[in-house]
Write a protein that holds these residues in place. Structure first.
Motif, PDB file in Angstrom:
ATOM      1  N   VAL A 139       0.848  -1.193   0.000  1.00  0.00           N
ATOM      2  CA  VAL A 139       0.000   0.000   0.000  1.00  0.00           C
ATOM      3  C   VAL A 139       0.884   1.242   0.000  1.00  0.00           C
ATOM      4  CG1 VAL A 139      -1.797   1.281   1.226  1.00  0.00           C
ATOM      5  CG2 VAL A 139      -1.785  -1.218   1.301  1.00  0.00           C
ATOM      6  N   PHE A 140       0.626   2.146  -0.951  1.00  0.00           N
ATOM      7  CA  PHE A 140       1.388   3.382  -1.074  1.00  0.00           C
ATOM      8  C   PHE A 140       0.430   4.563  -1.132  1.00  0.00           C
ATOM      9  CE2 PHE A 140       3.563  -0.065  -3.261  1.00  0.00           C
ATOM     10  CZ  PHE A 140       4.714  -0.158  -2.486  1.00  0.00           C
ATOM     11  N   LYS A 141       0.803   5.649  -0.437  1.00  0.00           N
ATOM     12  CA  LYS A 141       0.011   6.878  -0.435  1.00  0.00           C
ATOM     13  C   LYS A 141       0.914   8.046  -0.807  1.00  0.00           C
ATOM     14  CE  LYS A 141      -3.004   5.563   3.425  1.00  0.00           C
ATOM     15  NZ  LYS A 141      -3.503   5.999   4.742  1.00  0.00           N
ATOM     16  N   VAL A 142       0.309   9.049  -1.436  1.00  0.00           N
ATOM     17  CA  VAL A 142       1.047  10.267  -1.762  1.00  0.00           C
ATOM     18  C   VAL A 142       0.070  11.434  -1.796  1.00  0.00           C
ATOM     19  CG1 VAL A 142       0.868   9.984  -4.264  1.00  0.00           C
ATOM     20  CG2 VAL A 142       2.770  11.259  -3.333  1.00  0.00           C
ATOM     21  N   GLY A 143       0.536  12.599  -1.393  1.00  0.00           N
ATOM     22  CA  GLY A 143      -0.296  13.794  -1.410  1.00  0.00           C
ATOM     23  C   GLY A 143      -0.486  14.347  -0.014  1.00  0.00           C
ATOM     24  N   VAL A 144      -1.578  15.071   0.155  1.00  0.00           N
ATOM     25  CA  VAL A 144      -1.969  15.640   1.444  1.00  0.00           C
ATOM     26  C   VAL A 144      -3.412  15.216   1.718  1.00  0.00           C
ATOM     27  CG1 VAL A 144      -0.372  17.606   1.340  1.00  0.00           C
ATOM     28  CG2 VAL A 144      -2.667  17.815   0.364  1.00  0.00           C
ATOM     29  N   LYS A 145      -3.887  15.444   2.933  1.00  0.00           N
ATOM     30  CA  LYS A 145      -5.218  14.959   3.312  1.00  0.00           C
ATOM     31  C   LYS A 145      -6.342  15.459   2.411  1.00  0.00           C
ATOM     32  CE  LYS A 145      -4.251  14.057   8.145  1.00  0.00           C
ATOM     33  NZ  LYS A 145      -4.517  14.435   9.539  1.00  0.00           N
ATOM     34  N   GLN A 146      -6.180  16.611   1.771  1.00  0.00           N
ATOM     35  CA  GLN A 146      -7.243  17.135   0.915  1.00  0.00           C
ATOM     36  C   GLN A 146      -7.103  16.712  -0.547  1.00  0.00           C
ATOM     37  OE1 GLN A 146      -5.453  19.171   3.084  1.00  0.00           O
ATOM     38  NE2 GLN A 146      -7.043  19.026   4.623  1.00  0.00           N
ATOM     39  N   ASN A 147      -5.980  16.114  -0.913  1.00  0.00           N
ATOM     40  CA  ASN A 147      -5.743  15.735  -2.305  1.00  0.00           C
ATOM     41  C   ASN A 147      -4.693  14.622  -2.318  1.00  0.00           C
ATOM     42  OD1 ASN A 147      -5.400  15.575  -5.051  1.00  0.00           O
ATOM     43  ND2 ASN A 147      -4.660  17.662  -5.304  1.00  0.00           N
ATOM     44  N   PHE A 148      -5.139  13.383  -2.380  1.00  0.00           N
ATOM     45  CA  PHE A 148      -4.175  12.292  -2.293  1.00  0.00           C
ATOM     46  C   PHE A 148      -4.543  11.123  -3.194  1.00  0.00           C
ATOM     47  CE2 PHE A 148      -7.319  11.584   0.991  1.00  0.00           C
ATOM     48  CZ  PHE A 148      -7.555  10.220   0.964  1.00  0.00           C
ATOM     49  N   ARG A 149      -3.560  10.245  -3.351  1.00  0.00           N
ATOM     50  CA  ARG A 149      -3.714   9.042  -4.166  1.00  0.00           C
ATOM     51  C   ARG A 149      -3.243   7.846  -3.351  1.00  0.00           C
ATOM     52  NH1 ARG A 149      -3.250  13.247  -7.292  1.00  0.00           N
ATOM     53  NH2 ARG A 149      -4.008  13.261  -9.422  1.00  0.00           N
ATOM     54  N   ILE A 150      -3.902   6.719  -3.580  1.00  0.00           N
ATOM     55  CA  ILE A 150      -3.537   5.465  -2.923  1.00  0.00           C
ATOM     56  C   ILE A 150      -3.433   4.377  -3.981  1.00  0.00           C
ATOM     57  CG2 ILE A 150      -4.225   3.690  -1.255  1.00  0.00           C
ATOM     58  CD1 ILE A 150      -5.892   5.843   0.161  1.00  0.00           C
ATOM     59  N   VAL A 151      -2.387   3.561  -3.876  1.00  0.00           N
ATOM     60  CA  VAL A 151      -2.232   2.366  -4.697  1.00  0.00           C
ATOM     61  C   VAL A 151      -2.105   1.194  -3.739  1.00  0.00           C
ATOM     62  CG1 VAL A 151      -0.768   1.121  -6.324  1.00  0.00           C
ATOM     63  CG2 VAL A 151      -1.086   3.583  -6.585  1.00  0.00           C
ATOM     64  N   ALA A 152      -2.974   0.204  -3.894  1.00  0.00           N
ATOM     65  CA  ALA A 152      -2.920  -1.003  -3.078  1.00  0.00           C
ATOM     66  C   ALA A 152      -2.838  -2.203  -4.013  1.00  0.00           C
ATOM     67  CB  ALA A 152      -4.147  -1.103  -2.180  1.00  0.00           C
ATOM     68  N   ILE A 153      -1.910  -3.106  -3.729  1.00  0.00           N
ATOM     69  CA  ILE A 153      -1.694  -4.288  -4.552  1.00  0.00           C
ATOM     70  C   ILE A 153      -1.804  -5.507  -3.648  1.00  0.00           C
ATOM     71  CG2 ILE A 153      -0.105  -5.444  -6.124  1.00  0.00           C
ATOM     72  CD1 ILE A 153       1.280  -2.512  -6.215  1.00  0.00           C
ATOM     73  N   GLU A 154      -2.664  -6.433  -4.031  1.00  0.00           N
ATOM     74  CA  GLU A 154      -2.921  -7.602  -3.204  1.00  0.00           C
ATOM     75  C   GLU A 154      -2.803  -8.873  -4.040  1.00  0.00           C
ATOM     76  OE1 GLU A 154      -6.631  -9.449  -0.626  1.00  0.00           O
ATOM     77  OE2 GLU A 154      -6.708  -7.377  -1.271  1.00  0.00           O
ATOM     78  N   PRO A 155      -1.960  -9.822  -3.607  1.00  0.00           N
ATOM     79  CA  PRO A 155      -1.887 -11.083  -4.335  1.00  0.00           C
ATOM     80  C   PRO A 155      -3.161 -11.900  -4.130  1.00  0.00           C
ATOM     81  CG  PRO A 155      -0.442 -11.135  -2.410  1.00  0.00           C
ATOM     82  CD  PRO A 155      -1.058  -9.773  -2.468  1.00  0.00           C
ATOM     83  N   LYS A 156      -3.691 -12.418  -5.223  1.00  0.00           N
ATOM     84  CA  LYS A 156      -4.903 -13.260  -5.192  1.00  0.00           C
ATOM     85  C   LYS A 156      -4.604 -14.513  -6.009  1.00  0.00           C
ATOM     86  CE  LYS A 156      -8.189 -10.532  -3.387  1.00  0.00           C
ATOM     87  NZ  LYS A 156      -9.051 -10.912  -2.306  1.00  0.00           N
ATOM     88  N   GLY A 157      -3.928 -15.480  -5.401  1.00  0.00           N
ATOM     89  CA  GLY A 157      -3.533 -16.667  -6.145  1.00  0.00           C
ATOM     90  C   GLY A 157      -2.475 -16.309  -7.167  1.00  0.00           C
ATOM     91  N   ARG A 158      -2.722 -16.620  -8.429  1.00  0.00           N
ATOM     92  CA  ARG A 158      -1.762 -16.300  -9.494  1.00  0.00           C
ATOM     93  C   ARG A 158      -1.980 -14.898 -10.068  1.00  0.00           C
ATOM     94  NH1 ARG A 158      -1.906 -21.217 -13.475  1.00  0.00           N
ATOM     95  NH2 ARG A 158      -3.443 -22.251 -12.181  1.00  0.00           N
ATOM     96  N   VAL A 159      -2.971 -14.196  -9.570  1.00  0.00           N
ATOM     97  CA  VAL A 159      -3.302 -12.858 -10.066  1.00  0.00           C
ATOM     98  C   VAL A 159      -3.030 -11.840  -8.964  1.00  0.00           C
ATOM     99  CG1 VAL A 159      -5.212 -11.401 -10.865  1.00  0.00           C
ATOM    100  CG2 VAL A 159      -5.059 -13.766 -11.622  1.00  0.00           C
ATOM    101  N   SER A 160      -2.604 -10.656  -9.358  1.00  0.00           N
ATOM    102  CA  SER A 160      -2.451  -9.537  -8.428  1.00  0.00           C
ATOM    103  C   SER A 160      -3.589  -8.557  -8.667  1.00  0.00           C
ATOM    104  CB  SER A 160      -1.112  -8.827  -8.654  1.00  0.00           C
ATOM    105  OG  SER A 160      -0.034  -9.676  -8.354  1.00  0.00           O
ATOM    106  N   LYS A 161      -4.273  -8.177  -7.601  1.00  0.00           N
ATOM    107  CA  LYS A 161      -5.351  -7.197  -7.688  1.00  0.00           C
ATOM    108  C   LYS A 161      -4.769  -5.821  -7.361  1.00  0.00           C
ATOM    109  CE  LYS A 161      -9.747  -6.015  -5.536  1.00  0.00           C
ATOM    110  NZ  LYS A 161     -10.693  -6.416  -4.488  1.00  0.00           N
ATOM    111  N   ILE A 162      -5.038  -4.849  -8.219  1.00  0.00           N
ATOM    112  CA  ILE A 162      -4.523  -3.495  -8.076  1.00  0.00           C
ATOM    113  C   ILE A 162      -5.714  -2.563  -7.825  1.00  0.00           C
ATOM    114  CG2 ILE A 162      -3.208  -1.645  -9.174  1.00  0.00           C
ATOM    115  CD1 ILE A 162      -2.254  -3.884 -11.208  1.00  0.00           C
ATOM    116  N   ALA A 163      -5.661  -1.818  -6.738  1.00  0.00           N
ATOM    117  CA  ALA A 163      -6.705  -0.824  -6.445  1.00  0.00           C
ATOM    118  C   ALA A 163      -6.069   0.559  -6.498  1.00  0.00           C
ATOM    119  CB  ALA A 163      -7.312  -1.076  -5.075  1.00  0.00           C
TER     120      ALA A 163
END
Length: 124
Positions: A90-114
């Motif tokens: 999980v990675f975050k960047v920005g400030v509380k009023q304007n930010f982005r989050i990337v979350a990557i979760e392994p799901k078996g042989r597939v990686s789910k990206i949010a």
């Protein structure tokens, strides 16, 4: 992410953009989930490179030493609200009023990206 495809949940939904304005106040949320056959570490490097343009990246992955919680009156992001599953990144960047989050979760042989981007207007 190159080669990724839209993640389909039980309802068949794959993306959402929501915008609400109430006078001088506003909230915009853009979110999408993707699936990839690549390993989470490879995907993480791609997104960390992309996120650098928005400022310092905060690593909120489980098991990482989190920086101290930001002061309540600070606009700095922190990891206090991160509730990630073991093995995810999980990675975050920005400030509380304007930010982005990337979350990557392994799901078996597939990686789910949010991917999530949030903008608040008129909130201090």
């Amino acid at each position: 992410y190159p080669g990724a495809w839209p993640h389909k949940d039980k309802d068949g939904d794959s993306a959402a953009t929501v915008w609400g304005a109430f006078g001088v106040f506003g909230l915009k949320v853009a979110a999408v989930e993707l699936d990839s056959n690549d390993q989470p570490g490879r995907i993480a490097e791609f997104y960390k490179n992309a996120l650098r343009q928005y400022g310092p990246i905060l690593d909120c992955s489980p098991g990482r030493p989190f920086p101290p919680k930001a002061a309540e009156n600070s606009d700095r992001l922190d990891c206090s609200d991160s509730d990630s599953k073991p093995g995810s990144l999980v990675f975050k960047v920005g400030v509380k009023q304007n930010f982005r989050i990337v979350a990557i979760e392994p799901k078996g042989r597939v990686s789910k990206i949010a991917l999530v981007a949030i903008q608040l207007r008129g909130v201090h």
